[in-house]
Design a protein around this motif. Structure first.
Motif, PDB file in Angstrom:
ATOM      1  N   GLY A 127       0.683  -1.147   0.087  1.00  0.00           N
ATOM      2  CA  GLY A 127       0.045   0.183  -0.084  1.00  0.00           C
ATOM      3  C   GLY A 127       0.588   1.273   0.025  1.00  0.00           C
ATOM      4  N   VAL A 128       2.140   1.338  -0.408  1.00  0.00           N
ATOM      5  CA  VAL A 128       2.948   2.442  -0.169  1.00  0.00           C
ATOM      6  C   VAL A 128       3.427   2.803  -1.723  1.00  0.00           C
ATOM      7  CG1 VAL A 128       3.723   1.665   1.990  1.00  0.00           C
ATOM      8  CG2 VAL A 128       5.056   1.193   0.059  1.00  0.00           C
ATOM      9  N   LEU A 129       2.828   2.231  -2.810  1.00  0.00           N
ATOM     10  CA  LEU A 129       3.201   2.592  -4.026  1.00  0.00           C
ATOM     11  C   LEU A 129       2.485   4.051  -4.447  1.00  0.00           C
ATOM     12  CD1 LEU A 129       4.795   2.016  -6.545  1.00  0.00           C
ATOM     13  CD2 LEU A 129       3.086   0.604  -7.415  1.00  0.00           C
ATOM     14  N   ASP A 130       3.116   4.928  -5.004  1.00  0.00           N
ATOM     15  CA  ASP A 130       2.487   6.060  -5.367  1.00  0.00           C
ATOM     16  C   ASP A 130       2.547   6.374  -6.702  1.00  0.00           C
ATOM     17  OD1 ASP A 130       2.543   7.516  -2.679  1.00  0.00           O
ATOM     18  OD2 ASP A 130       4.922   7.907  -3.017  1.00  0.00           O
ATOM     19  N   ASP A 131       1.446   7.034  -7.203  1.00  0.00           N
ATOM     20  CA  ASP A 131       1.260   7.416  -8.578  1.00  0.00           C
ATOM     21  C   ASP A 131       2.361   8.124  -9.413  1.00  0.00           C
ATOM     22  OD1 ASP A 131      -1.206   6.388  -9.081  1.00  0.00           O
ATOM     23  OD2 ASP A 131      -2.135   8.033  -8.429  1.00  0.00           O
ATOM     24  N   PRO A 132       2.647   7.789 -10.576  1.00  0.00           N
ATOM     25  CA  PRO A 132       1.868   7.426 -11.577  1.00  0.00           C
ATOM     26  C   PRO A 132       1.906   5.627 -11.576  1.00  0.00           C
ATOM     27  CG  PRO A 132       3.876   8.092 -12.485  1.00  0.00           C
ATOM     28  CD  PRO A 132       4.211   8.456 -11.187  1.00  0.00           C
ATOM     29  N   GLU A 133       2.899   5.035 -10.916  1.00  0.00           N
ATOM     30  CA  GLU A 133       3.150   3.744 -11.061  1.00  0.00           C
ATOM     31  C   GLU A 133       1.851   3.045 -10.597  1.00  0.00           C
ATOM     32  OE1 GLU A 133       5.316   5.726  -9.595  1.00  0.00           O
ATOM     33  OE2 GLU A 133       7.444   5.511 -10.717  1.00  0.00           O
ATOM     34  N   ARG A 134       1.526   3.508  -9.431  1.00  0.00           N
ATOM     35  CA  ARG A 134       0.231   2.648  -8.875  1.00  0.00           C
ATOM     36  C   ARG A 134      -0.818   2.777  -9.906  1.00  0.00           C
ATOM     37  NH1 ARG A 134      -4.436   4.189  -6.252  1.00  0.00           N
ATOM     38  NH2 ARG A 134      -5.202   2.814  -5.013  1.00  0.00           N
ATOM     39  N   SER A 135      -1.326   3.855 -10.422  1.00  0.00           N
ATOM     40  CA  SER A 135      -2.247   3.763 -11.386  1.00  0.00           C
ATOM     41  C   SER A 135      -2.116   3.130 -12.887  1.00  0.00           C
ATOM     42  CB  SER A 135      -2.663   5.375 -11.858  1.00  0.00           C
ATOM     43  OG  SER A 135      -2.966   5.870 -11.016  1.00  0.00           O
ATOM     44  N   GLU A 136      -0.901   3.028 -13.081  1.00  0.00           N
ATOM     45  CA  GLU A 136      -0.533   2.137 -14.095  1.00  0.00           C
ATOM     46  C   GLU A 136      -0.664   0.548 -13.880  1.00  0.00           C
ATOM     47  OE1 GLU A 136       0.876   2.237 -17.089  1.00  0.00           O
ATOM     48  OE2 GLU A 136       0.995   4.482 -17.376  1.00  0.00           O
TER      49      GLU A 136
END
Lengths: 192, 245
Positions: free
Chosen positions: B16-25
């Motif tokens: 639960g620590v991944l930030d955007d834009p990688e998370r949205s990807e």
């Protein structure tokens, strides 16, 4: 608590899942008997308040009971999903208590049980835990602290960087390397 | 981004620590059932599960099992022994005390709601003890709601610095698959979930929620909505009860 995890996994969840989906009340009792101690221990560790933890344990099991129909019982283990829901409830509370802004994102992945499926047999799951225990012990202090802030306090990588007073890129590098190390252990030494 | 580019992000995503834009990807890959990313995130979730095993083991209180089952509408088979009998007697005494405390102005339906709770005392003992503790607190404050309205629910909210107790009557029966959810709304903030509860057959309900010490002072409003049985993270319906504190 790892021995407890081993015991939990040894029992298997397949039949239990089917009975939960059939709304068998005894199945919920068994789910609690199997995982209640783990869920309670995790939440107490995160919120540091046993009375609050009781409320959050109740919410956790209620959510799983009401959403288990979406779980693919052919694929298995309800435990990882249950613990993710528990962690999510605890993180929401910790952030509320700390008056920290709401997460920039909602950890809605717990609403998708398919992401927590585990078709492997119990022996393989136990092997994974043994490998993980070894891998965790080999992380350096900074890697371990970063992961613990993420897992137990629900901090984003940006918040971890602020807490540890390090550039965001440094924290990302620590975490990726740490997680890569752990994954290499889980994959028997094959680099990620 | 390609799956290979996202591969280092599977575990931060699971934590639960991944930030955007990688998370949205990554979420976009999962939404289109990308096999590689689904497998990677599942594996990462197994790792997160194992992280839970690194905390010291604690035994939950015995009463918690009954609370969990009761919240799902399941009444466990009674297992009588001295401890259970003692707990039931204590809960009955405490609940009776609460009734006496408020009998001068408690409505019939509110009392019926309390009696209903007493009947389930073996399960709800801890919650009732907490409610009585709040009612006895020198810092306890009370707000009425629904008075004089043609279509109640009506009742009261009791609160101190860290606890909120809702006692309501005339609640409509929730539709199938729905339940009541209480919300704590801080000053200038978004509603925060404050627990699910159900009403009894007379439309009465008693719901207790704890907050961090002092947190209630930052609370502007308590509200109740009807939500899906599993609860919601934000209100999705118009509130049936709104109580400014």
């Amino acid at each position: 608590m790892l021995p407890l995890l081993f015991a939990v996994l040894s029992a298997g969840d397949g039949d239990l899942l089917v009975r939960l989906q059939n709304r068998d009340p005894q199945a919920l009792a068994e789910l609690y008997d199997r995982y209640g101690r783990m869920v309670y221990s995790l939440i107490v560790r995160m919120v540091e308040d046993r009375a609050i933890a009781e409320d959050l344990v109740q919410e956790t099991f209620l959510r799983v009971w009401n959403r288990v129909a979406g779980f693919d019982s052919e694929q298995g283990a309800v435990g990882p999903w249950l613990m993710a829901v528990a962690r999510n409830r605890a993180i929401d509370y910790v952030r509320y208590r700390g008056r920290r802004p709401e997460r920039g994102f909602e950890f809605t992945e717990t609403e998708n049980p398919a992401l927590f499926a585990d078709p492997r047999d119990h022996r393989a799951q136990i092997d994974t835990l043994n490998q993980l225990r070894s891998a965790l012990g080999k992380l350096n202090q900074q890697q371990r602290e970063a992961i613990e802030l993420a897992y137990f306090e629900g901090m984003s990588q940006t918040e971890i960087a602020e807490r540890m007073r390090q550039p965001l890129g440094t924290v990302k590098t620590w975490m990726r390397r740490a997680l890569q190390q752990m994954r290499e252990h889980l994959e028997g030494g094959v680099p990620a | 981004m390609t799956c290979d580019e996202l591969r280092p992000d599977y575990l931060p995503f699971a934590l639960g620590v991944l930030d955007d834009p990688e998370r949205s990807e990554l979420r976009a890959h999962l939404a289109r059932q990308c096999d590689q990313c689904l497998a990677g995130v599942r594996e990462a979730n197994r790792l997160a599960f194992a992280m839970a095993g690194s905390v010291p083991a604690l035994d939950p209180p015995r009463r918690l099992r009954g609370r969990v089952l009761a919240a799902a509408g399941i009444v466990p088979e009674p297992r009588w022994h001295w401890r259970t009998a003692w707990q039931a007697a204590l809960a009955t005494a405490l609940a009776a005390f609460a009734v006496v405390l408020f009998q001068t102005n408690q409505t019939e339906v509110e009392m019926a709601a309390l009696r209903q709770q007493v009947e389930r005392s073996g399960i709800e003992a801890s919650r009732l003890r907490e409610a009585v503790s709040l009612l006895q607190s020198p810092d306890m404050r009370e707000v009425h709601f629904g008075d004089g309205k043609p279509v109640p629910p009506r009742g009261r909210v009791f609160y101190d610095s860290s606890r909120v107790l809702l006692i309501a009557s005339n609640l409509p029966a929730p539709p199938a698959g729905k339940t009541y959810e209480m919300w704590i709304i801080p000053k200038g903030g978004k509603p925060a979930p404050a627990g699910l509860f159900s009403s009894n057959t007379q439309g009465g309900a008693l719901h207790m929620f704890r907050l961090p010490s002092g947190a209630v002072s930052g609370t502007d409003t308590v509200a109740v909505t009807l939500e899906a049985a599993a609860g919601a993270d934000q209100p999705t319906t118009q509130p049936l009860i709104v109580v400014p504190l």
